[in-house]
Motif scaffolding. Structure first.
Motif, PDB file in Angstrom:
ATOM      1  N   TRP A  18       4.285   1.999   1.996  1.00 16.57           N
ATOM      2  CA  TRP A  18       5.323   2.998   1.666  1.00 16.57           C
ATOM      3  C   TRP A  18       4.803   4.383   2.025  1.00 16.57           C
ATOM      4  O   TRP A  18       3.661   4.739   1.708  1.00 16.57           O
ATOM      5  CB  TRP A  18       5.646   2.931   0.175  1.00 16.57           C
ATOM      6  N   VAL A  19       5.658   5.147   2.697  1.00 15.16           N
ATOM      7  CA  VAL A  19       5.342   6.527   3.077  1.00 15.16           C
ATOM      8  C   VAL A  19       6.517   7.399   2.664  1.00 15.16           C
ATOM      9  O   VAL A  19       7.668   7.117   3.035  1.00 15.16           O
ATOM     10  CB  VAL A  19       5.089   6.648   4.598  1.00 15.16           C
ATOM     11  N   ASP A  20       6.250   8.449   1.889  1.00 12.27           N
ATOM     12  CA  ASP A  20       7.350   9.213   1.293  1.00 12.27           C
ATOM     13  C   ASP A  20       8.239   9.916   2.309  1.00 12.27           C
ATOM     14  O   ASP A  20       9.431  10.107   2.067  1.00 12.27           O
ATOM     15  CB  ASP A  20       6.796  10.234   0.279  1.00 12.27           C
ATOM     16  N   THR A  21       7.675  10.303   3.476  1.00  9.98           N
ATOM     17  CA  THR A  21       8.469  11.073   4.437  1.00  9.98           C
ATOM     18  C   THR A  21       9.683  10.299   4.932  1.00  9.98           C
ATOM     19  O   THR A  21      10.766  10.876   5.118  1.00  9.98           O
ATOM     20  CB  THR A  21       7.602  11.469   5.649  1.00  9.98           C
ATOM     21  N   CYS A  22       9.521   8.980   5.087  1.00  2.83           N
ATOM     22  CA  CYS A  22      10.594   8.208   5.696  1.00  2.83           C
ATOM     23  C   CYS A  22      11.199   7.122   4.807  1.00  2.83           C
ATOM     24  O   CYS A  22      12.247   6.561   5.154  1.00  2.83           O
ATOM     25  CB  CYS A  22      10.111   7.569   7.006  1.00  2.83           C
ATOM     26  N   PHE A  66      -1.563   4.884  10.892  1.00  5.05           N
ATOM     27  CA  PHE A  66      -2.807   4.761  10.111  1.00  5.05           C
ATOM     28  C   PHE A  66      -2.580   3.913   8.868  1.00  5.05           C
ATOM     29  O   PHE A  66      -3.369   3.006   8.554  1.00  5.05           O
ATOM     30  CB  PHE A  66      -3.325   6.149   9.714  1.00  5.05           C
ATOM     31  N   CYS A  67      -1.491   4.164   8.181  1.00  4.81           N
ATOM     32  CA  CYS A  67      -1.218   3.437   6.943  1.00  4.81           C
ATOM     33  C   CYS A  67      -0.981   1.955   7.225  1.00  4.81           C
ATOM     34  O   CYS A  67      -1.457   1.087   6.479  1.00  4.81           O
ATOM     35  CB  CYS A  67      -0.001   4.046   6.244  1.00  4.81           C
ATOM     36  N   ALA A  68      -0.243   1.658   8.309  1.00  6.25           N
ATOM     37  CA  ALA A  68       0.020   0.269   8.679  1.00  6.25           C
ATOM     38  C   ALA A  68      -1.273  -0.459   9.019  1.00  6.25           C
ATOM     39  O   ALA A  68      -1.506  -1.602   8.591  1.00  6.25           O
ATOM     40  CB  ALA A  68       0.982   0.229   9.870  1.00  6.25           C
ATOM     41  N   ALA A 128      -2.995  -3.501   6.824  1.00  3.73           N
ATOM     42  CA  ALA A 128      -3.289  -4.792   7.457  1.00  3.73           C
ATOM     43  C   ALA A 128      -4.741  -5.170   7.224  1.00  3.73           C
ATOM     44  O   ALA A 128      -5.062  -6.341   6.956  1.00  3.73           O
ATOM     45  CB  ALA A 128      -2.972  -4.727   8.935  1.00  3.73           C
ATOM     46  N   ALA A 129      -5.623  -4.166   7.311  1.00  2.00           N
ATOM     47  CA  ALA A 129      -7.045  -4.442   7.072  1.00  2.00           C
ATOM     48  C   ALA A 129      -7.268  -4.913   5.650  1.00  2.00           C
ATOM     49  O   ALA A 129      -8.196  -5.693   5.378  1.00  2.00           O
ATOM     50  CB  ALA A 129      -7.865  -3.189   7.365  1.00  2.00           C
ATOM     51  N   ASP A 130      -6.429  -4.458   4.738  1.00  2.00           N
ATOM     52  CA  ASP A 130      -6.523  -4.871   3.327  1.00  2.00           C
ATOM     53  C   ASP A 130      -5.595  -6.052   3.033  1.00  2.00           C
ATOM     54  O   ASP A 130      -5.301  -6.336   1.868  1.00  2.00           O
ATOM     55  CB  ASP A 130      -6.183  -3.690   2.407  1.00  2.00           C
ATOM     56  N   ARG A 131      -5.100  -6.685   4.099  1.00  3.09           N
ATOM     57  CA  ARG A 131      -4.254  -7.877   4.002  1.00  3.09           C
ATOM     58  C   ARG A 131      -2.952  -7.611   3.240  1.00  3.09           C
ATOM     59  O   ARG A 131      -2.493  -8.426   2.453  1.00  3.09           O
ATOM     60  CB  ARG A 131      -5.018  -9.035   3.355  1.00  3.09           C
ATOM     61  N   LEU A 132      -2.402  -6.451   3.500  1.00  2.00           N
ATOM     62  CA  LEU A 132      -1.123  -6.084   2.909  1.00  2.00           C
ATOM     63  C   LEU A 132      -0.095  -5.915   4.026  1.00  2.00           C
ATOM     64  O   LEU A 132      -0.297  -5.142   4.971  1.00  2.00           O
ATOM     65  CB  LEU A 132      -1.250  -4.776   2.111  1.00  2.00           C
ATOM     66  N   ALA A 137       0.858  -1.185   0.000  1.00  2.00           N
ATOM     67  CA  ALA A 137       0.000   0.000   0.000  1.00  2.00           C
ATOM     68  C   ALA A 137       0.891   1.230   0.000  1.00  2.00           C
ATOM     69  O   ALA A 137       2.086   1.151   0.303  1.00  2.00           O
ATOM     70  CB  ALA A 137      -0.900  -0.006   1.223  1.00  2.00           C
ATOM     71  N   ILE A 138       0.325   2.361  -0.361  1.00  2.34           N
ATOM     72  CA  ILE A 138       1.120   3.592  -0.435  1.00  2.34           C
ATOM     73  C   ILE A 138       0.292   4.752   0.120  1.00  2.34           C
ATOM     74  O   ILE A 138      -0.934   4.798  -0.047  1.00  2.34           O
ATOM     75  CB  ILE A 138       1.556   3.850  -1.897  1.00  2.34           C
ATOM     76  N   LEU A 139       0.947   5.655   0.808  1.00  2.00           N
ATOM     77  CA  LEU A 139       0.247   6.772   1.443  1.00  2.00           C
ATOM     78  C   LEU A 139       0.389   8.040   0.621  1.00  2.00           C
ATOM     79  O   LEU A 139       1.455   8.340   0.080  1.00  2.00           O
ATOM     80  CB  LEU A 139       0.819   7.019   2.842  1.00  2.00           C
TER      81      LEU A 139
END
Length: 810
Positions: free
Chosen positions: A79-83, A65-67, A71-75, A29-31
């Motif tokens: 990836w988060v651009d800030t880090c 939130f992204c994690a 997980a809810a989407d079974r992923l 997933a990507i934020l």
């Protein structure tokens, strides 16, 4: 594409890096978000970093939130651009900027976190509670979020509380309204289907913290690569971006072949709705520049083929070094179009010696040849040629001498792009796209609405009934719309007019088998009735048009028509003001178009009608052939033929050729009386001869005089052909005016003179003497014994006598 560094949420909840590898990248997933205070950066997540300090930052909340959502989407990965980018490493940052679009594109899901949209104290499914904040969200104003909206296939929007607001698909209409981005782009259409200008406009109101980023954020949108150079400034960054875009589409060194699009060479057509399906197919077939691409748009007349080609050219103009429009109606029109191409090229590249060395006003065949040579250059591979109205192709089953062999006008090299529009099903030079009637009633309503200026008709039952009756024919829909723009007539009243006119047409023109023709002709008849009420001269002009070619009518051509019996024609041609008034009315109703290409070619503009409209004027308005109008057209064309030594005579002759062909057709079919019009036939014959059309000249001059053409043949050593024509000409005169008038008919006397010269050249002295003597007797009667022609004939006879005496003495 650079290797991607992902985050991984372990079973115990710990979030760590999954270092990039050269192997397959797992689903992730990507934020997408806007940067705020205390964002978590790469150094905060490195091994050995103080995680207590990291998790205390405000930005950690977004990572959590992204994690959680992944997980809810079974992923397992996200990836988060800030880090996930080490921004202190310039090489890595540059690679990431060039790869980011594809990272978002390849993501299994994209989560848009809107920190300024709250669902606190309300339900997320209550759109009214958060819609205003959604529309005003900062996320829609930032540069980098543009690609984050466009690239991913699945995009979900969330409030600051992590509540799902909807998807890119469910919120499509709102996103379109907020951003101005076409829905097809939001749905994942190929970005190359959208023009460079349009794609740039998507970022027009967006901002970035660093000024150069407003250019760099478009790298993925345009599918190019460039090294970021922070400090170069926004303008310089955009110049570099433009260079990369042009290199992608036009190739390296494209400037030496670049010619700016000249819209004046394009025909003016009714603005039909864009056919997105056909446009996408056209782009799919034409975008490969590795070899020649050619497509054929074929379909009924008035179905929108020309408009489709125009729309494609304007939408994708930045992707070609040059786009040229050619009129493929006939060979002469094509040659003049090639002359126009040569002039366009020379305006942009005056040092192009291969073009500048050709006499563009005389040797059109050579012009065609050198333009094709320019297009064949191996470095000149990104042009687009559009051959419009190729409706009369030369085939084994087509006996028409005016049919066009398109192969003579196609560049030879295996590169470039070609579009051909045609009504013929026999054209086989490329991949065929069948342009059909509009199947969606909404598209028909859009045409009627656009042309009539009547908005909000989508649910008008009478408008819907009218559109259904016109059966998806764009030209008929356009004609109805233009009519309704000028009147207060309701849709239901127009529909009743249409049905009445349709029944009348069935009675008056029972041989019209085509349903489509009946639909078009019926709408035009309604319009003509209205025009007749407003200005009868306009209606008379349209009827007279049937006796000319459909292209290029101008005032000076018709000004000799003042002798017409029709008083409205007399009124029309009294002065240019009256002509302009009449033609303006026809233009305003969409039956006639000003032709900008003619101004390019001849320096002064004219007016043209659609080929379907011209057919209607011929077969319906003039169902009963009007010999008076036919003679009037012949009179106008012949009177306008210039003398060879007049200024710009060659260009005027080219302009008259297509009308001469129309007159020739009527003459050969015995549809126009030629008694006392022999001078006109002589003018047409000279026109053909001066333009190198010897066969056509013979057709004309055989009825009047072959003096000029016979001399031309004789000069070329074609003595047998000249003799045959002289014989046929004299026989034609005798048949046309009678044997008693032949000795006093000047064109016949000139033919006798020329015939005598021919006999003299071929050693038949007795025949020469007899022909000279006949001519001398006639000239003596008509012009008197002291005329120059009598003196010349006496000299000829004297020379024959001297030659005969010498021969006897020898």
């Amino acid at each position: 594409m650079a290797l991607i560094r992902l985050l991984q949420c372990k079973p115990d909840g710990e979030i760590v890096f999954r270092e990039p590898t050269s192997g397959n990248v797992p689903a992730y997933a990507i934020l997408s978000h806007t940067w705020g205070k205390e964002e978590v950066i790469f150094q905060d997540m490195e091994a050995g970093a103080d995680m207590n300090k990291t998790v205390s930052k405000a930005g950690w909340r977004k990572i959590q939130f992204c994690a959680k959502q992944a997980a809810a989407d079974r992923l397992q990965y996200f990836w988060v651009d800030t880090c996930c980018i080490d921004k202190k490493n310039a090489v890595e940052l540059g690679a990431a900027i060039n790869s980011m679009f594809r990272w978002y594109q390849n993501a299994a899901r994209c989560y848009v976190y809107l920190s300024d949209v709250s669902t606190l104290n309300t339900r997320a499914d209550d759109q009214r509670a958060w819609e205003e904040a959604f529309r005003k969200s900062r996320w829609f104003t930032r540069g980098w979020t543009l690609q984050e909206l466009i690239a991913p296939r699945l995009v979900d929007f969330f409030s600051s509380e992590g509540e799902r607001l909807g998807s890119k698909l469910s919120l499509e209409s709102k996103i379109h309204e907020i951003t101005g981005i076409e829905k097809n782009a939001l749905r994942g259409d190929l970005l190359s289907n959208f023009s460079i200008k349009e794609r740039k406009s998507w970022a027009g109101h967006r901002k970035t913290t660093i000024e150069e980023d407003i250019a760099y954020c478009l790298i993925g949108i345009f599918e190019v690569s460039m090294v970021p150079n922070y400090g170069e400034g926004k303008d310089h960054a955009f110049r570099r971006l433009d260079e990369e875009i042009h290199k992608l589409y036009k190739g390296v060194g494209f400037e030496q072949f670049a010619v700016e699009l000249n819209l004046t060479s394009f025909p003016e057509t009714a603005q039909f709705v864009a056919r997105e399906k056909e446009l996408s197919k056209m782009h799919e077939l034409l975008q490969d520049h590795s070899s020649r691409s050619c497509i054929i748009l074929h379909g009924l007349g008035g179905i929108g083929k020309t408009q489709l080609a125009i729309t494609y050219a304007r939408r994708h103009k930045e992707k070609y070094t040059a786009i040229f429009w050619l009129n493929a109606n006939d060979a002469d029109s094509l040659k003049l179009s090639f002359r126009d191409v040569a002039q366009q090229v020379l305006r942009h590249h005056p040092s192009t010696s291969v073009l500048s060395s050709v006499d563009q006003d005389k040797d059109l065949d050579q012009v065609v040849s050198v333009v094709k040579g320019w297009l064949d250059s191996p470095q000149n591979a990104r042009w687009l040629m559009i051959y419009d109205n190729f409706d009369n192709p030369k085939t084994s089953g087509n006996p028409d001498n005016s049919a066009v062999d398109i192969r003579q006008f196609l560049p030879r090299s295996d590169h470039g792009s070609i579009i051909i529009t045609t009504r013929s099903s026999q054209v086989r030079q490329g991949i065929r796209i069948h342009v059909q009637k509009l199947l969606d009633v909404r598209e028909g309503l859009e045409i009627v609405s656009n042309m009539s200026g009547r908005k909000g008709i989508e649910k008008d039952s009478d408008a819907i009934a009218l559109v259904k009756e016109l059966d998806g024919l764009p030209l008929a829909l356009s004609t109805a719309g233009v009519y309704l723009e000028h009147v207060t007539t309701s849709f239901s009243d127009y529909l009743q007019l249409y049905k009445t006119s349709w029944l009348k047409l069935q009675t008056t023109s029972p041989l019209l088998n085509s349903y489509e023709d009946r639909s078009l002709y019926t709408t035009w008849q309604i319009t003509l009735d209205r025009i007749q009420q407003q200005n009868p001269a306009s209606a008379s002009l349209l009827k007279l048009w049937a006796y000319f070619d459909r292209q290029d009518i101008w005032f000076e051509l018709l000004r000799y028509a003042t002798s017409a019996d029709d008083r409205w024609i007399q009124e029309l041609t009294k002065d240019e003001l009256n002509f302009n008034k009449a033609i303006a009315l026809l233009c305003s109703f969409g039956l006639v178009d000003p032709d900008g290409a003619l101004k390019q070619q001849f320096g002064s503009g004219g007016y043209s009608v659609h080929s379907c409209v011209h057919s209607w004027t011929v077969f319906v308005l003039n169902k009963e052939w009007d010999e008076g109008f036919a003679q009037l057209a012949l009179y106008c064309v012949a009177s306008k033929v210039p003398m060879r030594n007049e200024i710009d005579s060659w260009m005027l002759q080219r302009r008259l050729l297509q009308h001469a062909v129309r007159q020739e057709q009527a003459i050969l079919e015995n549809k126009v009386g030629i008694k006392r019009m022999e001078w006109a036939l002589h003018s047409l014959g000279n026109l053909y001869a001066d333009q190198g059309k010897l066969a056509e000249a013979e057709e004309m001059l055989i009825l009047d005089t072959v003096h000029n053409l016979g001399k031309l043949y004789a000069d070329q050593g074609k003595l047998a052909e000249a003799e045959e024509m002289y014989n046929r000409a004299l026989q034609g005169y005798e048949h046309a005016i009678g044997p008693e008038l032949l000795p006093s008919y000047l064109p016949a006397l000139r033919t006798m003179f020329a015939f005598g010269d021919l006999f003299s050249r071929t050693g038949r002295k007795d025949l020469a003497k007899a022909m000279y003597s006949r001519a001398l007797a006639g000239y003596t009667t008509v012009q008197g014994p002291s005329s120059k022609w009598c003196r010349r004939l006496e000299d000829r006879l004297q020379a024959l006598q001297v030659a005969s005496a010498r021969l006897e003495a020898a």
